[in-house]
Structure formats: structure tokens, C-alpha cells
Enzyme design. Structure first.
Site, PDB file in Angstrom:
ATOM      1  N   ILE A   1       3.902   2.272  -8.799  1.00  0.00           N
ATOM      2  CA  ILE A   1       3.034   2.834  -7.787  1.00  0.00           C
ATOM      3  C   ILE A   1       4.112   3.187  -6.743  1.00  0.00           C
ATOM      4  CG2 ILE A   1       1.308   3.127  -5.924  1.00  0.00           C
ATOM      5  CD1 ILE A   1      -0.587   1.368  -7.748  1.00  0.00           C
TER       6      ILE A   1
ATOM      7  N   ARG B   1       7.404   1.396  -3.634  1.00  0.00           N
ATOM      8  CA  ARG B   1       7.871   0.321  -3.005  1.00  0.00           C
ATOM      9  C   ARG B   1       8.430   0.541  -1.736  1.00  0.00           C
ATOM     10  NH1 ARG B   1      14.000   1.133  -6.108  1.00  0.00           N
ATOM     11  NH2 ARG B   1      14.066   3.389  -6.054  1.00  0.00           N
ATOM     12  N   GLY B   2       8.898  -0.545  -1.152  1.00  0.00           N
ATOM     13  CA  GLY B   2       9.289  -0.528   0.445  1.00  0.00           C
ATOM     14  C   GLY B   2       9.644  -1.808   0.654  1.00  0.00           C
ATOM     15  N   ALA B   3      10.091  -2.015   2.248  1.00  0.00           N
ATOM     16  CA  ALA B   3      10.167  -3.159   2.724  1.00  0.00           C
ATOM     17  C   ALA B   3       9.333  -4.413   2.267  1.00  0.00           C
ATOM     18  CB  ALA B   3      10.567  -3.148   4.188  1.00  0.00           C
ATOM     19  N   TYR B   4       8.103  -3.886   2.154  1.00  0.00           N
ATOM     20  CA  TYR B   4       7.011  -5.135   1.823  1.00  0.00           C
ATOM     21  C   TYR B   4       7.272  -5.491   0.330  1.00  0.00           C
ATOM     22  CZ  TYR B   4       5.174  -0.742  -0.120  1.00  0.00           C
ATOM     23  OH  TYR B   4       5.167   0.639  -1.052  1.00  0.00           O
ATOM     24  N   GLY B   5       7.686  -4.858  -0.379  1.00  0.00           N
ATOM     25  CA  GLY B   5       7.932  -5.184  -1.846  1.00  0.00           C
ATOM     26  C   GLY B   5       7.788  -4.090  -3.064  1.00  0.00           C
TER      27      GLY B   5
ATOM     28  N   ASP C   1      -2.443  -4.721  14.328  1.00  0.00           N
ATOM     29  CA  ASP C   1      -1.448  -3.685  13.412  1.00  0.00           C
ATOM     30  C   ASP C   1      -1.956  -2.385  12.714  1.00  0.00           C
ATOM     31  OD1 ASP C   1       1.224  -2.668  12.957  1.00  0.00           O
ATOM     32  OD2 ASP C   1       1.511  -3.657  11.097  1.00  0.00           O
TER      33      ASP C   1
END
EC number: 2.7.11.24
Length: 384
Positions: free
Chosen positions: A38, A40-44, A158
Site C-alpha cells: 500500500i 511506505r514512509g518513516a513509520y514503516g 497529534d
């Protein structure tokens, strides 16, 4: 589609199958198929799948090297502890956390959530037309989920469009609880980065020593303004610029409206800003419903003590056609999220393992039997 691969050591663990996705190995429970990337990013890395046992569509988030950064590891632990207790239509459900093979040395964490189609950030920046009904329904669900969190003694801290997941039916769910805290937590105050700057309340920007649920209400106001205007209302480049943008729109504050600022230097800075008469929200958002404008200006109030509460917002005339307090019970018990910020990696890993066991009662029972047999064997080793 993810590519099926052999396990790295050539030994296949029962109950697991292996996929390669964006040069990352996924070690997935076999009940989840198929596996589709789906994002990806800094979160995984996130993929979609279906639980064959329940036929539920799910999103699987892999947190790679979850303990490499201690602060990030604490965020993951906090989210696990919190989501285990939360049950609400407008809060994302954590369905499962995959059982690691090695208790004392696992590095990756796999979180399984209910699957949603997109997030509010993507909708805001799209060309999709948003009617008043859309705006009203999104805000209603956000306030409803937030009321539930606050009733559980939880500050999200947040809230932003990217943390509000949406499906094709326009259902909204709040996600990403890594910065959440109990509202009475003794170590909550400005211990770390809190709230993405554009959605950060004045009391946080001014480093006030005490804050409460009103910080989330400010964030909701900013989000609602983004929905009405299809762009951020306060896109500050840094902290002081953020305050200037707020004053430019809200107008210069009276003396009694800055009494909450306990730092003399911060109060002096606000008073030093050039006079601004403010800009009416009705001018910024001329096509918005008048009741939407009225509620917005009650949420975006500089003084947190004069800001509308979540409950008051739900009872506002703009929300009242949708809100039924009889179908909106509070959380059953307050949740305590106090976690020692100085925990070492080994302790965080063990606490995370204990959280994962809640999703695998069969493993917890097996562990208890193992401990029981070990206790039975101890005396025999010391017999003459």
C-alpha cells in the site's frame, strides 16, 4: 503484489510465510493472504491483506528495527497498550500483532489494523468535491471519536488530516496514538515533540507548563478549516512564524486572553507582534455553512480556557442534527498510559512481548505451562 521468497536462513518457521516488498522481508502469519503493498514512509511499510480465518480485510504495518530508536520504540509500545483497550467506531481497531519467533531478540513488529481506503489529507488535496454534508459528517465523526478518547482520560496530541483514515462510505477513524498520553500524566508536559506544527495549539507553541484536552480541540479546528478551504489554515514555517499566522487571522489578543501564558518572555513576544484586526472566517471560507463558521471560530480560540469543549462542540447547532448522546457512551474505564521514558531497550522489548501475548492467548497459556513445568523440575535438581 509482494514477491514470495524463501526465509533468509533457509528454515521455514511453521505458521509463517515470507515476502519481499520494497527490498524489505515480510515474515507474515500464513492466515494473511494475499499480500499487496500500500505505502511506505518513516513509520514503516504497509500492505493490505485478508484474514482467511475471519475474511476481514486488514492493513499490516511492518515496523522495521522497532528498537533501533528508543523514542520510536516507546511510541509503538504506547500505541499497543492504548489500542488494546479502545473500542469505538471512530477509532482505528488493532486486530492483531504477529507473534515474534524469538522473545528476547526480535527486531521487527507487525501490527494488523482494520483496512481503510485513504486518509483525510489525501482527500483535502484531491479534486474531489466536498459538500457541506461531507464537511459536517467528517467533523462529527472526529469529534465523536475524540469525545470517547477524552472520556478514557486520553489526549491524542497529534491530530492532523493524515492521522484520520477514511473509507469509501466516508467513515472516519482516528489513528496513530504514538504521542498519546493520559491527561493527568505527571511527565506529559513538553517532554518531546508534540503535535505537527500546523495543528499545534498556542499553549504548546508558547511552551506553557500545563495543557489539557483543549489542545486536541484546537487541532480539530485547524483540520476543519483545512477541509473548508482545501489547504492548511496556519502553514507556519517555524514556531514564531506559526504564532504570527495565528494572530494575523484571529486578531491581536486582549490582556485577559493571554493571562494563561505563564512564561513572561512568551507573553512579551505575543504583545510585541504588530496589531492585527484579524480576518473573519466567513471571509476566508465564503461558501461554508454559517453554522460551520460559528463552530470553527469557537474551536480556534487563542485562550484554551475559552475554547469550546468536545462535548459542547457536539451539542452545537451545526452538529446537533447528527449527534445522539444516547448512542454515544463514554469509555468504560480511564486508561493509564504512564510509561517510564527512561526504559532501556530490553525492558521495552519485554513489555511489548507482554502486550503481544494479549492477542495470542494460546501462546500465553503455553508459556504458563512451560513456567509451571520448570518450577516442578527445580526441586528435583537439588535432590540428593
Amino acid at each position: 503484489m509482494a514477491t514470495p521468497v524463501e526465509p533468509p536462513n533457509g528454515i521455514r518457521t511453521p505458521g509463517k510465510h515470507y515476502y519481499s516488498m520494497w527490498q524489505s522481508l515480510f515474515e507474515i502469519d500464513t492466515k494473511y493472504v494475499p499480500i499487496k503493498p500500500i505505502g511506505r514512509g518513516a513509520y514503516g511499510i504497509v500492505c493490505s491483506s485478508v484474514n482467511r480465518e475471519t475474511n476481514e480485510k486488514v492493513a499490516i504495518k511492518k515496523i522495521n528495527n522497532a528498537f533501533e530508536n528508543r523514542i520510536d520504540a516507546l511510541r509503538t509500545l504506547r500505541e499497543l497498550k492504548l489500542l488494546r483497550h479502545l473500542r469505538h467506531e471512530n477509532v482505528i481497531a488493532l486486530k492483531d500483532v504477529m507473534m515474534p519467533i524469538q522473545r528476547r531478540s526480535f527486531k521487527d513488529v507487525y501490527l494488523v489494523y482494520e483496512l481503510m481506503d485513504t486518509d483525510l489529507h489525501q482527500i483535502i488535496k484531491s479534486s474531489q468535491t466536498l459538500s457541506n454534508d461531507h464537511c459536517q459528517y467528517f467533523l462529527f465523526q472526529l469529534l465523536r471519536g475524540l469525545k470517547y478518547l477524552h472520556s478514557a482520560n486520553i489526549l491524542h496530541r497529534d491530530l492532523k488530516p493524515g492521522n484520520l483514515l477514511i473509507n469509501a462510505n466516508c467513515d472516519l477513524k482516528i489513528c496513530d496514538f504514538g504521542l498519546a498520553r493520559t491527561s493527568s500524566g505527571k511527565d506529559q508536559f513538553m517532554t518531546e515533540y508534540v503535535v505537527t506544527r500546523w495543528y499545534r495549539a498556542p499553549e504548546l507553541l508558547l511552551c506553557c507548563d500545563n495543557y489539557g484536552t483543549s489542545i486536541d480541540v484546537w487541532s480539530v479546528g485547524c483540520i476543519f478549516a483545512d477541509v473548508l478551504g482545501r489547504k492548511p489554515v496556519f502553514p507556519g514555517t517555524e514556531c514564531l512564524n506559526q504564532l504570527k499566522l495565528i494572530i494575523n487571522i484571529l486578531g491581536s489578543q486582549r490582556e485577559e486572553d493571554i493571562e494563561f501564558i505563564d512564561n513572561p518572555k512568551a507573553r512579551k513576544y505575543i504583545k510585541s507582534l504588530p496589531y492585527s484586526p484579524g480576518t473573519p472566517f466567513s471571509r476566508l471560507y465564503p461558501n461554508a455553512h454559517p453554522l460551520a463558521i460559528d463552530l470553527l471560530q469557537r474551536m480556534l480560540v487563542f485562550d484554551p480556557s475559552k475554547r469550546i469543549s468536545v462535548m459542547e462542540a457536539l451539542q452545537h447547532p451545526y452538529m446537533s442534527p447528527l449527534y445522539d448522546p444516547n448512542t454515544d457512551p463514554p469509555a468504560q474505564v480511564p486508561i493509564n498510559l504512564d510509561i517510564d521514558e527512561d526504559l532501556v531497550e530490553e525492558t521495552i522489548r519485554e513489555m511489548m512481548w507482554e502486550e503481544i501475548l494479549h492477542y495470542h492467548p494460546e501462546a500465553a497459556v503455553a508459556l504458563l505451562w512451560k513456567l509451571f513445568y520448570e518450577l516442578l523440575l527445580v526441586p528435583s535438581r537439588h535432590r540428593p
